[in-house]
Write a protein that holds these residues in place. Structure first.
Motif, mmCIF file in Angstrom:
data_model
loop_
_atom_site.group_PDB
_atom_site.id
_atom_site.type_symbol
_atom_site.label_atom_id
_atom_site.label_comp_id
_atom_site.label_asym_id
_atom_site.label_seq_id
_atom_site.Cartn_x
_atom_site.Cartn_y
_atom_site.Cartn_z
ATOM 1 N N ASP A 1 -10.275 6.202 11.615
ATOM 2 C CA ASP A 1 -9.461 7.166 12.361
ATOM 3 C C ASP A 1 -8.157 7.413 11.609
ATOM 4 N N SER A 2 -8.282 7.993 10.409
ATOM 5 C CA SER A 2 -7.108 8.074 9.544
ATOM 6 C C SER A 2 -6.505 9.469 9.438
ATOM 7 N N GLY A 3 -7.174 10.478 9.995
ATOM 8 C CA GLY A 3 -6.763 11.855 9.742
ATOM 9 C C GLY A 3 -5.316 12.161 10.014
ATOM 10 N N LYS A 4 -4.827 11.866 11.226
ATOM 11 C CA LYS A 4 -3.472 12.248 11.600
ATOM 12 C C LYS A 4 -2.406 11.444 10.864
ATOM 13 N N LEU A 5 -2.789 10.273 10.388
ATOM 14 C CA LEU A 5 -1.787 9.415 9.766
ATOM 15 C C LEU A 5 -1.672 9.598 8.254
ATOM 16 N N LEU A 6 -2.658 10.258 7.659
ATOM 17 C CA LEU A 6 -2.717 10.216 6.199
ATOM 18 C C LEU A 6 -1.472 10.769 5.517
ATOM 19 N N ARG A 7 -1.153 12.040 5.743
ATOM 20 C CA ARG A 7 -0.043 12.630 4.996
ATOM 21 C C ARG A 7 1.291 11.968 5.331
ATOM 22 N N PRO A 8 1.669 11.872 6.612
ATOM 23 C CA PRO A 8 2.935 11.180 6.896
ATOM 24 C C PRO A 8 2.885 9.712 6.499
ATOM 25 N N GLY A 9 1.689 9.130 6.595
ATOM 26 C CA GLY A 9 1.571 7.729 6.206
ATOM 27 C C GLY A 9 1.817 7.519 4.736
ATOM 28 N N MET A 10 1.261 8.369 3.912
ATOM 29 C CA MET A 10 1.447 8.241 2.470
ATOM 30 C C MET A 10 2.903 8.499 2.081
ATOM 31 N N GLU A 11 3.541 9.411 2.752
ATOM 32 C CA GLU A 11 4.930 9.706 2.429
ATOM 33 C C GLU A 11 5.846 8.521 2.699
ATOM 34 N N ARG A 12 5.459 7.620 3.601
ATOM 35 C CA ARG A 12 6.293 6.462 3.929
ATOM 36 C C ARG A 12 6.116 5.319 2.949
ATOM 37 N N LEU A 13 4.995 5.300 2.212
ATOM 38 C CA LEU A 13 4.728 4.181 1.321
ATOM 39 C C LEU A 13 5.467 4.344 0.001
ATOM 40 N N ASP A 14 5.801 3.195 -0.605
ATOM 41 C CA ASP A 14 6.417 3.272 -1.925
ATOM 42 C C ASP A 14 5.333 3.406 -2.995
ATOM 43 N N ILE A 15 5.758 3.603 -4.249
ATOM 44 C CA ILE A 15 4.828 3.868 -5.340
ATOM 45 C C ILE A 15 3.828 2.725 -5.512
ATOM 46 N N GLY A 16 4.312 1.513 -5.468
ATOM 47 C CA GLY A 16 3.425 0.363 -5.663
ATOM 48 C C GLY A 16 2.342 0.291 -4.600
ATOM 49 N N ASN A 17 2.703 0.516 -3.341
ATOM 50 C CA ASN A 17 1.714 0.464 -2.271
ATOM 51 C C ASN A 17 0.744 1.644 -2.325
ATOM 52 N N LEU A 18 1.222 2.807 -2.738
ATOM 53 C CA LEU A 18 0.316 3.940 -2.921
ATOM 54 C C LEU A 18 -0.734 3.632 -3.977
ATOM 55 N N ASP A 19 -0.276 3.102 -5.100
ATOM 56 C CA ASP A 19 -1.180 2.718 -6.181
ATOM 57 C C ASP A 19 -2.194 1.697 -5.680
ATOM 58 N N ALA A 20 -1.718 0.678 -4.977
ATOM 59 C CA ALA A 20 -2.599 -0.391 -4.495
ATOM 60 C C ALA A 20 -3.597 0.132 -3.464
ATOM 61 N N LEU A 21 -3.144 1.015 -2.571
ATOM 62 C CA LEU A 21 -4.022 1.539 -1.532
ATOM 63 C C LEU A 21 -5.139 2.390 -2.136
ATOM 64 N N ALA A 22 -4.801 3.250 -3.094
ATOM 65 C CA ALA A 22 -5.819 4.082 -3.734
ATOM 66 C C ALA A 22 -6.852 3.220 -4.440
ATOM 67 N N ARG A 23 -6.377 2.205 -5.170
ATOM 68 C CA ARG A 23 -7.299 1.329 -5.894
ATOM 69 C C ARG A 23 -8.168 0.529 -4.927
ATOM 70 N N GLU A 24 -7.567 0.071 -3.848
ATOM 71 C CA GLU A 24 -8.306 -0.711 -2.853
ATOM 72 C C GLU A 24 -9.451 0.104 -2.261
ATOM 73 N N GLN A 25 -9.168 1.376 -1.917
ATOM 74 C CA GLN A 25 -10.201 2.209 -1.311
ATOM 75 C C GLN A 25 -11.324 2.512 -2.304
ATOM 76 N N MET A 26 -10.985 2.709 -3.562
ATOM 77 C CA MET A 26 -12.015 2.960 -4.564
ATOM 78 C C MET A 26 -12.855 1.712 -4.828
ATOM 79 N N GLU A 27 -12.219 0.560 -4.789
ATOM 80 C CA GLU A 27 -12.965 -0.685 -4.960
ATOM 81 C C GLU A 27 -13.924 -0.901 -3.787
ATOM 82 N N LYS A 28 -13.471 -0.555 -2.578
ATOM 83 C CA LYS A 28 -14.354 -0.677 -1.410
ATOM 84 C C LYS A 28 -15.551 0.257 -1.537
ATOM 85 N N ASN A 29 -15.307 1.425 -2.085
ATOM 86 C CA ASN A 29 -16.418 2.347 -2.286
ATOM 87 C C ASN A 29 -17.443 1.745 -3.237
ATOM 88 N N ARG A 30 -16.958 1.157 -4.329
ATOM 89 C CA ARG A 30 -17.871 0.561 -5.298
ATOM 90 C C ARG A 30 -18.654 -0.585 -4.673
#
Length: 358
Positions: A28-57
């Protein structure tokens, strides 16, 4: 606004990230995605993107993780621009690294075409097809020179279908289609030719006519690709009836040998109405109409019946005989149906059935 550099800000940031990840895991991430990403710092954005791609793999369920990963990468690019490419290129896992680089490169192409092109030219060849497709679509909205610039980077095997990505192609209002065609870097029958036919049908036809006048004998295969696009462009502009009427006039002005070769390969590739075909054939002598119908091997012959009603008997009967010959498994039945449809005499029926009896 909380200062993320302070102790309280860092604590709140970790708490928010935990809530965002919990929401993502529930799907249930739709409403939170854009404002959620804007609140995160660069390191957490990087980590979150990598985490989701690793979960996909790990899970093989890319649809569960792509939205979040793309949102994080988009926010990285919004903040860092092309520098985000260097950041994700340091990811350790090859699969995640390749996917992230590709996603950010596409964002860069759409946002800053000139800078992206300078990067594409430095990449090892061959360049990723989706990048070239995106770059060419952006170039179409710029000018013919930029369009050809991208075409020069494209491997020859991809020039038949350069627009592989789903984005709609919008050509600039003053796009020089003739220049692209004259350059010859793309195969005929591309989407630029369809748009050219829609905007400037006479100029596009002249390009086809030049091919007709210079290619002789067996060298007609390119016409099977280019002419359906021309017809579709003109019909889209003028409507089916007026478009086919226009095309008939153009074809009628060709030399006889060019018309014969044109009819031999077939020029449509898709079926239009019997009324539209009648408009087209009204410009042609009866013998040409017969040759034309016989050349349309992929089109249901019933659609030509209104045209055939206009033919004199000396052209109609050989054409009907040819149709019976083509009905290998049902020659008698075909002859009977044609007899009824065209009110054939007994003698004419015998003439068209003789092919199956010999």
């Amino acid at each position: 606004m909380v200062d993320r550099r302070s102790r309280n800000g860092a604590t709140e940031e970790r708490g928010y990230l935990a809530r965002l990840r919990a929401t993502v895991d529930r799907g249930d991430s739709g409403k939170l995605l854009r404002p959620g990403m804007e609140r995160l710092d660069i390191g957490n954005l990087d980590a979150l993107a990598r985490e989701q791609m690793e979960k996909n793999r790990a899970t093989g369920r890319w649809s569960d993780h792509r939205t979040v990963a793309d949102a994080a990468l988009a926010e990285l690019y919004r903040r860092e621009g092309a520098a985000a490419l260097e950041r994700v290129s340091r990811w350790p896992e090859p699969e995640e690294r390749e996917n992230a680089v590709s996603a950010i490169m596409l964002l860069h192409i759409y946002a800053d075409w000139e800078s992206a092109m300078s990067l594409l030219e430095k990449f090892p060849q061959p360049v990723d097809e989706s990048w070239l497709s995106a770059a060419m679509k952006e170039a179409a909205g710029r000018n013919a020179d930029d369009f050809l610039h991208v075409a020069a980077l494209m491997p020859e095997r991809d020039r038949m279908d350069p627009f592989s990505s789903p984005r709609a192609v919008e050509f600039a209002a003053d796009f020089d289609f003739a220049k692209v065609h004259a350059e010859g870097r793309l195969e005929e029958g591309e989407i630029y030719f369809k748009e050219w036919s829609y905007r400037q049908p006479d100029a596009a036809w002249d390009a086809v006519k030049d091919t007709l006048s210079t290619e002789v004998g067996s060298g007609w295969q390119p016409l099977e690709r280019i002419l359906p696009d021309l017809v579709e462009g003109v019909v889209g502009r003028e409507g089916e009836l007026a478009g086919m009427d226009w095309l008939g006039g153009k074809v009628a002005d060709l030399p006889p040998e060019a018309r014969a070769a044109l009819f031999d390969v077939g020029i449509l590739g898709f079926c239009v109405s019997g009324e539209a075909l009648t408009r087209f054939c009204s410009h042609l002598p009866p013998a040409d109409v017969r040759d034309y119908i016989q050349g349309q091997i992929h089109v249901s012959k019933e659609v030509f019946y209104p045209v055939m009603d206009q033919l004199p008997r000396q052209e109609l009967i050989p054409l009907l005989k040819w149709m019976v010959e083509g009905s290998v498994w049902d020659g008698e039945g075909t002859a009977a149906r044609l007899q009824q449809r065209f009110s054939l005499t007994a003698d004419e029926v015998q003439r068209i059935k003789r092919a199956t009896q010999e």
